[in-house]
Design an enzyme around this catalytic site. Structure first.
Site, PDB file in Angstrom:
ATOM      1  N   HIS A  96       0.830  -1.197   0.000  1.00 53.94           N
ATOM      2  CA  HIS A  96       0.000   0.000   0.000  1.00 53.94           C
ATOM      3  C   HIS A  96       0.872   1.258   0.000  1.00 53.94           C
ATOM      4  O   HIS A  96       1.598   1.498   0.948  1.00 53.94           O
ATOM      5  CB  HIS A  96      -0.866  -0.044   1.262  1.00 53.94           C
ATOM      6  CG  HIS A  96      -1.803   1.102   1.439  1.00 53.94           C
ATOM      7  ND1 HIS A  96      -1.717   1.972   2.494  1.00 53.94           N
ATOM      8  CD2 HIS A  96      -2.859   1.515   0.697  1.00 53.94           C
ATOM      9  CE1 HIS A  96      -2.681   2.857   2.407  1.00 53.94           C
ATOM     10  NE2 HIS A  96      -3.391   2.595   1.332  1.00 53.94           N
TER      11      HIS A  96
ATOM     12  N   HIS B 241      -1.065  10.540  -2.406  1.00 52.44           N
ATOM     13  CA  HIS B 241      -2.361  10.160  -1.848  1.00 52.44           C
ATOM     14  C   HIS B 241      -3.267  11.358  -1.618  1.00 52.44           C
ATOM     15  O   HIS B 241      -4.430  11.370  -2.030  1.00 52.44           O
ATOM     16  CB  HIS B 241      -2.178   9.402  -0.524  1.00 52.44           C
ATOM     17  CG  HIS B 241      -3.480   9.081   0.142  1.00 52.44           C
ATOM     18  ND1 HIS B 241      -4.087   9.930   1.042  1.00 52.44           N
ATOM     19  CD2 HIS B 241      -4.318   8.020  -0.007  1.00 52.44           C
ATOM     20  CE1 HIS B 241      -5.235   9.392   1.424  1.00 52.44           C
ATOM     21  NE2 HIS B 241      -5.394   8.245   0.812  1.00 52.44           N
TER      22      HIS B 241
HETATM   23  O1  G3P Z   1      -6.653   1.983  -2.624  1.00 56.28           O
HETATM   24  C1  G3P Z   1      -7.066   1.244  -1.540  1.00 56.28           C
HETATM   25  C2  G3P Z   1      -6.933   2.102  -0.356  1.00 56.28           C
HETATM   26  O2  G3P Z   1      -5.661   2.633  -0.432  1.00 56.28           O
HETATM   27  C3  G3P Z   1      -7.944   3.182  -0.370  1.00 56.28           C
HETATM   28  O3  G3P Z   1      -7.708   4.081   0.627  1.00 56.28           O
HETATM   29  O4  G3P Z   1      -7.211   6.338   1.302  1.00 56.28           O
HETATM   30  O5  G3P Z   1      -5.410   4.636   1.370  1.00 56.28           O
HETATM   31  O6  G3P Z   1      -6.198   5.505  -0.799  1.00 56.28           O
HETATM   32  P1  G3P Z   1      -6.589   5.184   0.610  1.00 56.28           P
HETATM   33 CA    CA Z   2      -5.226   4.027  -2.456  1.00 62.46          CA
END
Ligand code: G3P
Ligand code: CA
Length: 263
Positions: free
Chosen positions: A18, A60
């Protein structure tokens, strides 16, 4: 005790680092993406934003404050301005035990730099952020893939925006799409919702905290993948895998690798 129909086995369980291996290095930098690959990550996971001059970058937040210390929206700055910013000091300040001096020299990568760096040997899982504000972001993404010979079979595109995903589908029906959902309460999905998602998406990405076994089985029995985000503890990874999720976003791809090896 409730019983459910048997879980549908997955072709592949995806280990999705992530924002890269973002527990160990500043998120959305080439360093964290590299680390994600070294830790057996299956994808380079990119959140996509657009600069004032229409360039695609990996970030992000809609704003610059958290990861660069600069104020204002990403969309208020040109790429040249954004390239001057320090994408790593915040990590050193926040996680002193993991700090590295060279992180202070890290810059925010463009999508093009990432395609040039990682090339065609990896797979990309790209989230379209704020598509309303970033008008035309889908076209630019697909053009960039074409320009660098990135095959649609090596790309998953994810978004919370149905409209944005359908835009991608209209432009290129070969790309696999994942509908992101965020549940504040116990996850549930109606038959109509499932049918609607199946029309354009290969799967669902959902926050893991509200998932439960019945939901996972329902989604899988309808032929959709289910990717849980963002799962950092091994016990949670095991539970979700027992239920039948087919992918996990994690800041610790090394932990998920160990969990998958144990099973
Ligand atoms: O993309 C999956 C997850 O990352 C969604 O949440 O806020 O971390 O982009 P975020
Ligand atoms: Ca994401």
């Amino acid at each position: 005790e409730q019983t459910f129909a048997p879980v549908v086995p997955a072709d592949e369980i995806l280990n999705v680092p992530h924002r890269g291996a973002s527990a160990y290095a500043p998120e959305h930098t080439i360093v964290s993406y590299e680390l994600g690959q070294q830790m057996s990550g299956d994808y380079v996971e990119i959140d996509l934003q657009m600069t004032k001059d229409g360039e695609l970058i990996a970030m992000h937040d809609d704003t610059l404050e958290r990861t660069t210390g600069e104020s204002g929206d990403v969309s208020a700055y040109t790429l040249a301005e954004i390239k001057q910013m320090d994408a790593g000091s915040w990590f050193n300040d926040t996680f002193p035990s993991l700090a590295q001096d060279y992180y202070e020299q890290l810059t925010i990568p463009t999508l093009e730099e990432l395609f040039l760096h990682f090339g065609t040997g990896v797979r990309y899982y790209i989230e379209i952020k704020s598509p309303r504000e970033n008008d035309g972001i889908e076209e630019k993404l697909l053009q960039m893939m074409d320009a660098h010979n990135i095959s649609s079979k090596d790309v998953l595109i994810q978004s919370f925006s149905v409209r944005s995903l359908k835009n991608v589908q209209r432009l290129n029906e070969d790309i696999s799409l994942v509908q992101l959902l965020r549940y504040d309460q116990k996850a549930r999905m109606t038959k109509n919702e499932l049918e609607a998602y199946k029309q354009y998406a290969i799967g669902i990405g959902a926050n893991y905290e509200q998932l439960h076994e019945e939901y996972v089985h329902q989604v899988r029995q309808n032929g959709l993948e289910l990717h849980a985000y963002t799962v950092n503890k091994k016990e949670d990874m095991h539970r979700l895998l027992d239920w039948g999720v087919t992918g996990i976003f994690t800041n610790y791809p090394d932990r998920l690798r160990e969990v998958l090896e144990q099973r």
